[in-house]
Design a protein around this motif. Structure first.
Motif, PDB file in Angstrom:
ATOM      1  N   LEU A 158      21.694  37.317  60.515  1.00  0.00           N
ATOM      2  CA  LEU A 158      22.507  38.464  60.133  1.00  0.00           C
ATOM      3  C   LEU A 158      21.661  39.576  59.539  1.00  0.00           C
ATOM      4  N   ASN A 159      20.632  39.215  58.783  1.00  0.00           N
ATOM      5  CA  ASN A 159      19.750  40.233  58.202  1.00  0.00           C
ATOM      6  C   ASN A 159      19.048  41.028  59.290  1.00  0.00           C
ATOM      7  N   ARG A 160      18.619  40.318  60.367  1.00  0.00           N
ATOM      8  CA  ARG A 160      17.951  41.021  61.452  1.00  0.00           C
ATOM      9  C   ARG A 160      18.919  41.943  62.184  1.00  0.00           C
ATOM     10  N   ILE A 161      20.125  41.460  62.411  1.00  0.00           N
ATOM     11  CA  ILE A 161      21.134  42.285  63.076  1.00  0.00           C
ATOM     12  C   ILE A 161      21.474  43.501  62.219  1.00  0.00           C
ATOM     13  N   ALA A 162      21.615  43.263  60.904  1.00  0.00           N
ATOM     14  CA  ALA A 162      21.907  44.369  59.995  1.00  0.00           C
ATOM     15  C   ALA A 162      20.781  45.389  60.002  1.00  0.00           C
ATOM     16  N   GLY A 163      19.527  44.904  60.046  1.00  0.00           N
ATOM     17  CA  GLY A 163      18.389  45.816  60.097  1.00  0.00           C
ATOM     18  C   GLY A 163      18.420  46.690  61.326  1.00  0.00           C
ATOM     19  N   ASN A 164      18.780  46.094  62.478  1.00  0.00           N
ATOM     20  CA  ASN A 164      18.878  46.881  63.704  1.00  0.00           C
ATOM     21  C   ASN A 164      19.968  47.938  63.590  1.00  0.00           C
ATOM     22  N   SER A 165      21.106  47.570  63.002  1.00  0.00           N
ATOM     23  CA  SER A 165      22.202  48.526  62.879  1.00  0.00           C
ATOM     24  C   SER A 165      21.826  49.667  61.944  1.00  0.00           C
ATOM     25  N   ILE A 166      21.050  49.373  60.901  1.00  0.00           N
ATOM     26  CA  ILE A 166      20.599  50.423  59.988  1.00  0.00           C
ATOM     27  C   ILE A 166      19.677  51.397  60.710  1.00  0.00           C
ATOM     28  N   GLU A 167      18.804  50.877  61.542  1.00  0.00           N
ATOM     29  CA  GLU A 167      17.917  51.754  62.320  1.00  0.00           C
ATOM     30  C   GLU A 167      18.718  52.642  63.261  1.00  0.00           C
ATOM     31  N   ASP A 168      19.711  52.058  63.931  1.00  0.00           N
ATOM     32  CA  ASP A 168      20.540  52.861  64.836  1.00  0.00           C
ATOM     33  C   ASP A 168      21.239  53.984  64.082  1.00  0.00           C
ATOM     34  N   GLU A 169      21.779  53.635  62.916  1.00  0.00           N
ATOM     35  CA  GLU A 169      22.446  54.646  62.102  1.00  0.00           C
ATOM     36  C   GLU A 169      21.461  55.721  61.658  1.00  0.00           C
ATOM     37  N   ALA A 170      20.268  55.306  61.249  1.00  0.00           N
ATOM     38  CA  ALA A 170      19.267  56.265  60.782  1.00  0.00           C
ATOM     39  C   ALA A 170      18.884  57.247  61.886  1.00  0.00           C
ATOM     40  N   TRP A 171      18.697  56.753  63.107  1.00  0.00           N
ATOM     41  CA  TRP A 171      18.361  57.644  64.218  1.00  0.00           C
ATOM     42  C   TRP A 171      19.499  58.616  64.504  1.00  0.00           C
ATOM     43  N   GLU A 172      20.728  58.119  64.429  1.00  0.00           N
ATOM     44  CA  GLU A 172      21.876  58.996  64.655  1.00  0.00           C
ATOM     45  C   GLU A 172      21.916  60.110  63.609  1.00  0.00           C
ATOM     46  N   LEU A 173      21.694  59.756  62.366  1.00  0.00           N
ATOM     47  CA  LEU A 173      21.717  60.747  61.291  1.00  0.00           C
ATOM     48  C   LEU A 173      20.551  61.721  61.399  1.00  0.00           C
ATOM     49  N   LEU A 174      19.384  61.213  61.794  1.00  0.00           N
ATOM     50  CA  LEU A 174      18.225  62.093  61.937  1.00  0.00           C
ATOM     51  C   LEU A 174      18.462  63.130  63.025  1.00  0.00           C
ATOM     52  N   ARG A 175      19.049  62.704  64.126  1.00  0.00           N
ATOM     53  CA  ARG A 175      19.320  63.652  65.219  1.00  0.00           C
ATOM     54  C   ARG A 175      20.393  64.662  64.813  1.00  0.00           C
ATOM     55  N   GLU A 176      21.349  64.224  64.006  1.00  0.00           N
ATOM     56  CA  GLU A 176      22.383  65.142  63.549  1.00  0.00           C
ATOM     57  C   GLU A 176      21.819  66.207  62.609  1.00  0.00           C
ATOM     58  N   SER A 177      20.683  65.935  61.990  1.00  0.00           N
ATOM     59  CA  SER A 177      20.089  66.900  61.057  1.00  0.00           C
ATOM     60  C   SER A 177      19.205  67.928  61.755  1.00  0.00           C
ATOM     61  N   MET A 178      19.046  67.822  63.062  1.00  0.00           N
ATOM     62  CA  MET A 178      18.149  68.723  63.787  1.00  0.00           C
ATOM     63  C   MET A 178      18.679  70.153  63.767  1.00  0.00           C
ATOM     64  N   VAL A 179      17.755  71.089  63.659  1.00  0.00           N
ATOM     65  CA  VAL A 179      18.064  72.514  63.630  1.00  0.00           C
ATOM     66  C   VAL A 179      17.549  73.140  64.920  1.00  0.00           C
ATOM     67  N   TYR A 180      18.357  74.034  65.507  1.00  0.00           N
ATOM     68  CA  TYR A 180      17.999  74.651  66.789  1.00  0.00           C
ATOM     69  C   TYR A 180      17.810  76.155  66.626  1.00  0.00           C
ATOM     70  N   TYR A 181      16.826  76.646  67.341  1.00  0.00           N
ATOM     71  CA  TYR A 181      16.543  78.080  67.365  1.00  0.00           C
ATOM     72  C   TYR A 181      16.497  78.512  68.818  1.00  0.00           C
ATOM     73  N   CYS A 182      17.475  79.298  69.211  1.00  0.00           N
ATOM     74  CA  CYS A 182      17.621  79.714  70.604  1.00  0.00           C
ATOM     75  C   CYS A 182      17.688  78.511  71.539  1.00  0.00           C
ATOM     76  N   GLY A 183      18.411  77.492  71.125  1.00  0.00           N
ATOM     77  CA  GLY A 183      18.632  76.339  71.980  1.00  0.00           C
ATOM     78  C   GLY A 183      17.565  75.281  71.931  1.00  0.00           C
TER      79      GLY A 183
END
Length: 670
Positions: A158-183
Motif C-alpha cells: 500500500l505504501n508503494r501504491i500510495a507513493g505512485n498516487s502522490i507522484e501522479d498528483e504532484a505532476w498534475e499540480l505541477l502542470r496546472e501551475s504552468m504559465v503561458y506567454y503567447c501560447g
C-alpha cells in the motif's frame, strides 16, 4: 500478470478509510475501484515562440486578440477537457517544440511510446487519448496463488501504491501551475492556493527564478525541454532589457528599467520574478497584448535585489544543455552575453578583502531580515557553482580571455577561503575555543579576530563527535554558527567542500536527524533565533518567529538538494529516508510552502498551500532516486588543474608558512 483478489479488495475497501479526504486521492472520485480509467491529455504542438517578430506592433510586443481558457479536470467517469484559444498576429522566428513521451511509473501505461525529438520538429497539436490500465502490482510481489510472499507485507504494498498516487498528483499540480506567454509555456507560478483571496496573493502568482529551478529540473528529467528553454531565453530578455532584435523595450505602464529612487543596480542583474500580464493595445481598445512584467527587487518586500537569480540561471542553463544535448542555446551570442554580464557583475572589484560575495540581508532564499548580510554561505555556494558552470559554457574568444582568467583565480581563492575558514567540526571548535585575540601579524592564527565567547552553549552540546558543516557566515569578529541547509547541501553538489567534508556534512545530518528532519524535511536553518536575539536580528519580524518560515522552519523543497548531494556522495539512502518521511503527510497537508515548530509538526501559519516548489522538489527527489545517474546534470566535479592551483594556495598560506622575504615564484594560470 497475476493480480491478487485480496489486494484488490484492500484497494477497493481500505483506501478510503486509509487516506480519507486526502488530496492525493481526490482525483479518483467515487469510481476509484473501476478497472480502467481514460486519461485525456493535450499535447501542445510546435507553438513555442521564444522570440516573436510582430511587424504590426511598433515595439514588437505580442498581440493577442482572443485568449480564452477553460479547464475541467476530473478523473474516473468524467474526462478532462482543455480548451485554449490564442490568436497571436506574429511570425515565428525561433521555434523549438519538443515533447517526451510520458512513460508510466507503474500506474499509468501509455498505448504508444513516443521518443523525444531532440531537433526542431512539429508535433500534432491535437487531443490524444491514452488508455490507462488499472493499478497493478508487479507479479514479482505475488506468489502463484495470488497471496503476498512472506517478505512483502500489505503495508509495504500500500505504501508503494500510495507513493505512485502522490507522484501522479504532484505532476498534475505541477502542470496546472504552468504559465503561458503567447501560447508557449515560460514557467510555473510560485503557488496556486485556492484558499487565498485576491488580496492575499501578493506576488505568489508570479514566476520566480529561484522557485522555478526545481520545476525546470523536474521537466528536464522528464524529457520535457520546451518550457525550460523558453524560461531561459525570456528571462535573458528581461535581464538585457531588449527584445530578440536588439531593441530596448518600452511597455506602456510597465517600466523595464531596474531603478529605485533614481538609482539602478549594475548591468547583469536577473529579475527576482516576472508576471505575464494582458493589457489593452494602444490605439485599439478591442485588442489586447501579453507583456512580461519583471520585478528586479524594486517592488519586492524590503526592496532587496535578488543576487541568487543570475547564479541559478547559469546553473539551469548548464543543466538544460547536459540533459537535452542541445548546446545551441548556450552558444547563442545573446546567451553568451548574458553569462558574461552576470560574471562581470559578480567579479567586479570592490573594497572587500575576501573572495566571497558581499551581499545584503534577504538576497537569496532567505529573503527577509535574518542576520545573513555579509558573506552568507548560500550565496557563496551558488557563486562557486555558477563559476564552474560558466567555465564550461563560455566559448573561447579573444574578448573572454581576461574574464576566464579572473574566473579561474576567483574559483581557487573562493574554494580555499570556504574550506579553510567556514568549516567547523569538534576539532575546529576546540581550536576556536582556545583562540588568542587581538593578533596583529601576517601569520596570525585568528585572522578574523573571533572571540571565543561567541561559541554558544547550544553548539557545544549539538556538535557530534563525527561530522561537521560549513558555518552560515563569516565576517571580522563574527562567525554565524547556524547550520544553513541549502548552502551546505549545494557546497557538496558543486564540490566547494572536499570529499571528506562532504561526507562529514552528511554524517552530521544523520546524527542530527531528529533536529533537521523530524516530522518533515528539511530545516532551512538550525537553530532558530529566539528571545532578545530574535528581536534584535529580525526586527521582531512576525513571519520569522522562532521555528517558523526562515527562522528554523522546515521546507519540503529542500528534498531535491538533499537528493543530489546524497547521490553525489553515493549515499542515496539518506535522501530516500527523507522522502519517505515527507510522503507520510505532504499530500494530505496539500503541499505547504513550509512547516512550523521545532519538530515540523504544524503547517506554517502563513504557508501557502499547493506551493509549486514543494511539489517540484518532491518530484525531482523521486526522479533522481529512481535514476541516480541523471544527477550528473547538476553535479560539478573539481578538475585537476583547479586542484593543483588550490594546492599551491594552501602551501603559501601564512598559517603554514612564516612570512619572509619574497622569492621569485611561478605564476599559475589555470
Amino acid at each position: 500478470m497475476a493480480t491478487s483478489e485480496a489486494v484488490l479488495q484492500v484497494l477497493g475497501g481500505s483506501l478510503p478509510s486509509l487516506f480519507g479526504s486526502d488530496n492525493s486521492f481526490r482525483k479518483l472520485g467515487s469510481s476509484h475501484t473501476s478497472r480502467y480509467f481514460i486519461r485525456i491529455r493535450k499535447k501542445r504542438g510546435s507553438k513555442c515562440v521564444n522570440f516573436l517578430n510582430c511587424s504590426n506592433i511598433s515595439y514588437r510586443a505580442i498581440r493577442v486578440d482572443r485568449f480564452q481558457s477553460t479547464r475541467q479536470s476530473v478523473h474516473g467517469d468524467i474526462t478532462h477537457s482543455y480548451l485554449r484559444s490564442v490568436n497571436c498576429k506574429c511570425q515565428q522566428s525561433d521555434s523549438a517544440s519538443s515533447f517526451a513521451s510520458e512513460k508510466g511509473n507503474g500506474s499509468w501505461i501509455s498505448d504508444n511510446d513516443q521518443s523525444f525529438d531532440t531537433v526542431l520538429g512539429n508535433t500534432p497539436s491535437v487531443m490524444q487519448f491514452e488508455t490507462v490500465r488499472e493499478l497493478q502490482v508487479g507479479e514479482e510481489d505475488f506468489q502463484s496463488n495470488g497471496s503476498l510472499p512472506p517478505n512483502v507485507s500489505v503495508e509495504d504494498t500500500l505504501n508503494r501504491i500510495a507513493g505512485n498516487s502522490i507522484e501522479d498528483e504532484a505532476w498534475e499540480l505541477l502542470r496546472e501551475s504552468m504559465v503561458y506567454y503567447c501560447g508557449s509555456p515560460v514557467g510555473t507560478i510560485a503557488a496556486k492556493d485556492p484558499t487565498s483571496s485576491t488580496a492575499d496573493v501578493l506576488n505568489y502568482d508570479q514566476v520566480f527564478i529561484r522557485d522555478f529551478i526545481p520545476s525546470g529540473i523536474a521537466f528536464l528529467l522528464k524529457g520535457e525541454y520546451e518550457i525550460v528553454r523558453n524560461f531561459i531565453l525570456h528571462t535573458l530578455q528581461l535581464q538585457l532589457g531588449m527584445d530578440s532584435w536588439g531593441n530596448f523595450m518600452f511597455i506602456t505602464g510597465y517600466s523595464w528599467e531596474k531603478t529605485m529612487d533614481c538609482h539602478s543596480p549594475g548591468q547583469g542583474l536577473m529579475p527576482a520574478s516576472f508576471k505575464v500580464r494582458t493589457v489593452p493595445l494602444d490605439g485599439d481598445d478591442s485588442a489586447t497584448e501579453e507583456v512580461l512584467d519583471p520585478d528586479f527587487g524594486e517592488a519586492a518586500i524590503g526592496r532587496v535585489a535578488p543576487v541568487d537569480s543570475g547564479l541559478w540561471w547559469i546553473i539551469l542553463l548548464r543543466a538544460y544543455g547536459k540533459s537535452s544535448g542541445d548546446l545551441s542555446v548556450q552558444e547563442r551570442i545573446d546567451v553568451q552575453t548574458g553569462i558574461k554580464m552576470i560574471l562581470r557583475l559578480c567579479l567586479a572589484d570592490g573594497f572587500d578583502m575576501f573572495p566571497t560575495l558581499l551581499v545584503t540581508d534577504g538576497s537569496c532564499m532567505v529573503d527577509r531580515r535574518m542576520g545573513i548580510h555579509g558573506h552568507p554561505l548560500e550565496i557563496q555556494a551558488l557563486f562557486h557553482s555558477a563559476l564552474l558552470c560558466a567555465r564550461e559554457m563560455l566559448t573561447p574568444e579573444d574578448g573572454s580571455a581576461d574574464l576566464i582568467r579572473a574566473l579561474n583565480n576567483r574559483l581557487v581563492a573562493l574554494s580555499f577561503h570556504i574550506r579553510e575558514y567556514y568549516w567547523i567540526d569538534m576539532k575546529k571548535l576546540n581550536e576556536i575555543y582556545r583562540y588568542q585575540t587581538e593578533e596583529y601579524s601576517y601569520d596570525a592564527v585568528n585572522k578574523f579576530n573571533i572571540y571565543p565567547d561567541q561559541i554558544s552553549p547550544w553548539l557545544v552540546d549539538w556538535m557530534p563527535s563525527k561530522g561537521g558543516y560549513l558555518i552560515g557566515n563569516l565576517q571580522p569578529a563574527h562567525m554565524d554558527f547556524r547550520f544553513f541547509s541549502l548552502g551546505n547541501l549545494w557546497s557538496i553538489v558543486c564540490s566547494l567542500t572536499t570529499d571528506d567534508q562532504s561526507h562529514a556534512i552528511l554524517d552530521l545530518i544523520e546524527a542530527k536527524w531528529t533536529d533537521l528532519v523530524a516530522d518533515m524535511p528539511f530545516k532551512i536553518c538550525y537553530p532558530a533565533l529566539e528571545g532578545q536575539e530574535w528581536k534584535i536580528i529580525t526586527g521582531c519580524d512576525p513571519k520569522n518567529t522562532p521555528w517558523s518560515y526562515h527562522n528554523g522552519g522546515a521546507w519540503p523543497t529542500l528534498l531535491w538538494q538533499l537528493a543530489v548531494a546524497s547521490i553525489k556522495m553515493n549515499r542515496p539512502e539518506i535522501a530516500a529516508k527523507a522522502v519517505e518521511v515527507a510522503e507520510k503527510r505532504i499530500s494530505r497537508d496539500k503541499w505547504p510552502e513550509y512547516y512550523d515548530t521545532k519538530k515540523a509538526r504544524f503547517i506554517g501559519k502563513q504557508a501557502r498551500l499547493f506551493q509549486t516548489w514543494s511539489i517540484a522538489g518532491y518530484l525531482v527527489a523521486k526522479l533522481l532516486l529512481a535514476n541516480p545517474s541523471s544527477a550528473k546534470i547538476l553535479i560539478s566535479q573539481e578538475d585537476s588543474e583547479l586542484l593543483n592551483a588550490f594546492s599551491c594556495a594552501i602551501s603559501s598560506n601564512p598559517r603554514r608558512k612564516k612570512r619572509g622575504p619574497k622569492s621569485p615564484q611561478k605564476t599559475y594560470i589555470v
